[in-house]
Write a protein that holds these residues in place. Structure first.
Motif, PDB file in Angstrom:
ATOM      1  N   UNK A  42       0.828  -1.201   0.000  1.00  0.00           N
ATOM      2  CA  UNK A  42       0.000   0.000   0.000  1.00  0.00           C
ATOM      3  C   UNK A  42       0.868   1.258   0.000  1.00  0.00           C
ATOM      4  N   UNK A  43       1.913   1.250   0.819  1.00  0.00           N
ATOM      5  CA  UNK A  43       2.776   2.431   0.905  1.00  0.00           C
ATOM      6  C   UNK A  43       3.490   2.697  -0.412  1.00  0.00           C
ATOM      7  N   UNK A  44       4.048   1.646  -1.037  1.00  0.00           N
ATOM      8  CA  UNK A  44       4.831   1.860  -2.252  1.00  0.00           C
ATOM      9  C   UNK A  44       3.931   2.222  -3.436  1.00  0.00           C
ATOM     10  N   UNK A  45       2.730   1.663  -3.486  1.00  0.00           N
ATOM     11  CA  UNK A  45       1.844   1.989  -4.609  1.00  0.00           C
ATOM     12  C   UNK A  45       1.272   3.397  -4.477  1.00  0.00           C
ATOM     13  N   UNK A  46       1.044   3.840  -3.243  1.00  0.00           N
ATOM     14  CA  UNK A  46       0.565   5.213  -3.054  1.00  0.00           C
ATOM     15  C   UNK A  46       1.638   6.212  -3.459  1.00  0.00           C
ATOM     16  N   UNK A  47       2.876   5.914  -3.119  1.00  0.00           N
ATOM     17  CA  UNK A  47       3.982   6.793  -3.507  1.00  0.00           C
ATOM     18  C   UNK A  47       4.203   6.771  -5.013  1.00  0.00           C
ATOM     19  N   UNK A  48       4.068   5.598  -5.595  1.00  0.00           N
ATOM     20  CA  UNK A  48       4.276   5.429  -7.035  1.00  0.00           C
ATOM     21  C   UNK A  48       3.245   6.231  -7.829  1.00  0.00           C
ATOM     22  N   UNK A  49       1.997   6.186  -7.370  1.00  0.00           N
ATOM     23  CA  UNK A  49       0.938   6.962  -8.020  1.00  0.00           C
ATOM     24  C   UNK A  49       0.320   6.273  -9.217  1.00  0.00           C
ATOM     25  N   UNK A  50      -0.939   6.618  -9.490  1.00  0.00           N
ATOM     26  CA  UNK A  50      -1.690   6.096 -10.632  1.00  0.00           C
ATOM     27  C   UNK A  50      -1.665   4.567 -10.684  1.00  0.00           C
ATOM     28  N   UNK A  51      -1.792   3.953  -9.526  1.00  0.00           N
ATOM     29  CA  UNK A  51      -1.695   2.493  -9.459  1.00  0.00           C
ATOM     30  C   UNK A  51      -2.793   1.806 -10.272  1.00  0.00           C
ATOM     31  N   UNK A  52      -4.005   2.358 -10.233  1.00  0.00           N
ATOM     32  CA  UNK A  52      -5.092   1.736 -10.991  1.00  0.00           C
ATOM     33  C   UNK A  52      -4.819   1.780 -12.484  1.00  0.00           C
ATOM     34  N   UNK A  53      -4.208   2.841 -12.941  1.00  0.00           N
ATOM     35  CA  UNK A  53      -3.871   2.927 -14.365  1.00  0.00           C
ATOM     36  C   UNK A  53      -2.839   1.861 -14.735  1.00  0.00           C
ATOM     37  N   UNK A  54      -1.863   1.633 -13.836  1.00  0.00           N
ATOM     38  CA  UNK A  54      -0.868   0.591 -14.090  1.00  0.00           C
ATOM     39  C   UNK A  54      -1.510  -0.792 -14.065  1.00  0.00           C
TER      40      UNK A  54
END
Length: 481
Positions: A42-54
């Protein structure tokens, strides 16, 4: 947790689940580790951003690949053969083992080192080779631990999730360590020294494959320990065993998976080692296997192609994220499933690959909460597939006669309002001995499993339909005032 049904294979599944529920250390260890993995993701995907698009990009790549698998698999095989790689197509597990055995016999191999691979677990490769008198050594730390314990992986990514440091110390001492402490640094130091000796003396290295690139014939492995590089490069012969669905069209598609897989699996922004090999050692290369074999396994996978309900199961990239959020897996761990593939992915995949009654109860080991779909980096609708699996099990006659009788009675009762009201009156009249504090507590038949973990409210003295005339009068009176 959702109760698993009785009967046949399910009896052993229930026993394992019940044993797991009594193992407080197992439950604590599994919850702790899965919580940690989930929170890191959760932490890394929030930082990464646009997780749903990926996720949508990953889903599109996998859907396109599997929809055109024959073309991409053919291109991949052509590239491998052009590079001088020996390709073996295996329809099932026995055929895959025959291919591996022949290579081992041709090389007169006595010792094999191996990196972590779920597909080799699927065909029970270690068991068969050990029966032939071949020494085979797992080189991933977690896999090495469970090999010493004579167990199977409990998690797709972290196979020894259920072991503590004292247990690992005992296993290592049985393998030759002396005066070993339970400090992580001491345990890993022993494993590192022991495995280095195995790398240097092995005749053959065996790996799995995260992805095969159709465009180039490259094989890609994701690891965190670097052991796969040693397995691929030090022995003179390298065998890759891979599922037929592990294909990506191009290197640009690999970029997407290089983000999705480590973030979903372990909450890492990037994987520690992403190793790519394209063919065996060339004349000017300083290292690498002189001979490479790739065994491509079907084993029930092709049966899912063209099936609108289950083709998407082949999209899976084996990250294990669905296990980390599953409320059932988090309570019982992986061994209770009795399958190489545990958790939600295993509950869908194992019955599909095996067919018949084996694993027919695994689709019932789910709360259908949908958390697995939300966690999946390529958006596989596992919760829908679990429902479809249950439908198939019933349609194929794998349900129990008593269960079919009960649901037929349920259907008959709800078919006519009069029957429904009569059944309610009977239940209200005869429920008395079973009710305590407004709840049905008796552990009788199917109620035993239900009431063990849920409240079962007693039938009310008056139903909503009985109360409605009075409620309606009260509403009319309120409006008049």
């Amino acid at each position: 947790m959702t109760q698993l049904r009785q009967g046949g294979h399910a009896t052993t599944v229930i026993n394992r689940a019940e044993n797991a529920m009594q193992d407080e250390f197992l439950r604590t260890a599994v919850r702790f580790t899965t919580d940690r993995l989930r929170n890191k993701k959760q932490a890394v995907t929030e930082t990464f951003g646009q997780w749903e698009a990926w996720r949508k990009r990953g889903e599109a790549i996998r859907a396109h690949t599997i929809a055109n698998l024959d073309a991409y698999l053919g291109s991949f095989i052509d590239k491998l053969e052009t590079l001088g790689v020996h390709v073996h197509l295996a329809q099932d597990a026995p055929e895959a083992m025959r291919a591996v055995r022949k290579i081992v016999q041709d090389k007169n191999a006595k010792k094999i080192v191996k990196s972590k691979s779920m597909v080799t677990e699927e065909i029970h490769l270690n068991h068969h080779l050990e029966a032939d008198g071949i020494q085979i050594v797992e080189t991933d730390l977690g896999e090495y631990i469970i090999q010493l314990a004579h167990e199977t992986p409990s998690h797709i990514i972290i196979p020894a999730i259920h072991k503590n440091r004292a247990q690992i110390r005992d296993l290592f001492e049985a393998a030759g360590a002396t005066n070993l402490s339970t400090e992580t640094s001491a345990l890993t130091a022993f494993a590192r020294q022991k495995l280095r000796e195995e790398f240097l003396s092995a005749d053959i290295g065996i790996t799995g494959c995260n992805f095969g690139i159709a465009e180039t014939g490259s094989l890609v492995l994701f690891t965190n320990e670097g052991n796969a590089d040693m397995v691929m490069n030090l022995p003179q012969t390298h065998i890759v065993v891979m599922g037929m669905e592990r294909i990506l069209p191009s290197l640009s598609d690999l970029e997407v998976m290089a983000h999705l897989l480590p973030k979903s699996a372990t909450g890492q922004n990037v994987i520690t080692y992403m190793s790519m090999i394209t063919g065996q050692r060339r004349a000017l290369d300083h290292d690498g296997a002189k001979e490479m074999h790739v065994v491509i396994l079907d084993n029930g996978r092709s049966k899912q192609l063209g099936d609108p309900q289950f083709q998407a199961i082949l999209h899976c990239i084996r990250c294990g994220a669905c296990l980390n959020v599953c409320p059932v897996y988090r309570q019982i761990g992986g061994h209770a499933y009795g399958s190489v593939y545990p958790g939600p992915i295993g509950a869908v995949l194992s019955p599909l690959l095996a067919g018949g009654e084996e694993y027919s109860d695994l689709p019932y080991a789910s709360s259908l909460c949908g958390a697995c779909y939300e966690a999946c980096p390529v958006r596989i609708p596992l919760h829908d597939m679990l429902v479809h699996q249950r439908q198939r099990q019933v349609a194929s006659g794998h349900g129990k006669p008593l269960e079919r009788m009960a649901f037929n009675g349920y259907r008959q009762m709800f078919a006519k309002p009069g029957r429904y009201h009569f059944a309610l009156r009977m239940a209200r009249t005869f429920q008395g001995p079973l009710v305590k504090d407004g709840k049905i507590r008796a552990k009788i038949g199917p109620l035993a499993g239900w009431t063990a973990s849920r409240d079962f409210p007693s039938v009310a003295k008056k139903s909503f339909r009985d109360l409605w005339p009075t409620l309606q009068q009260g509403g009319d009176s309120h409006r008049q005032n």
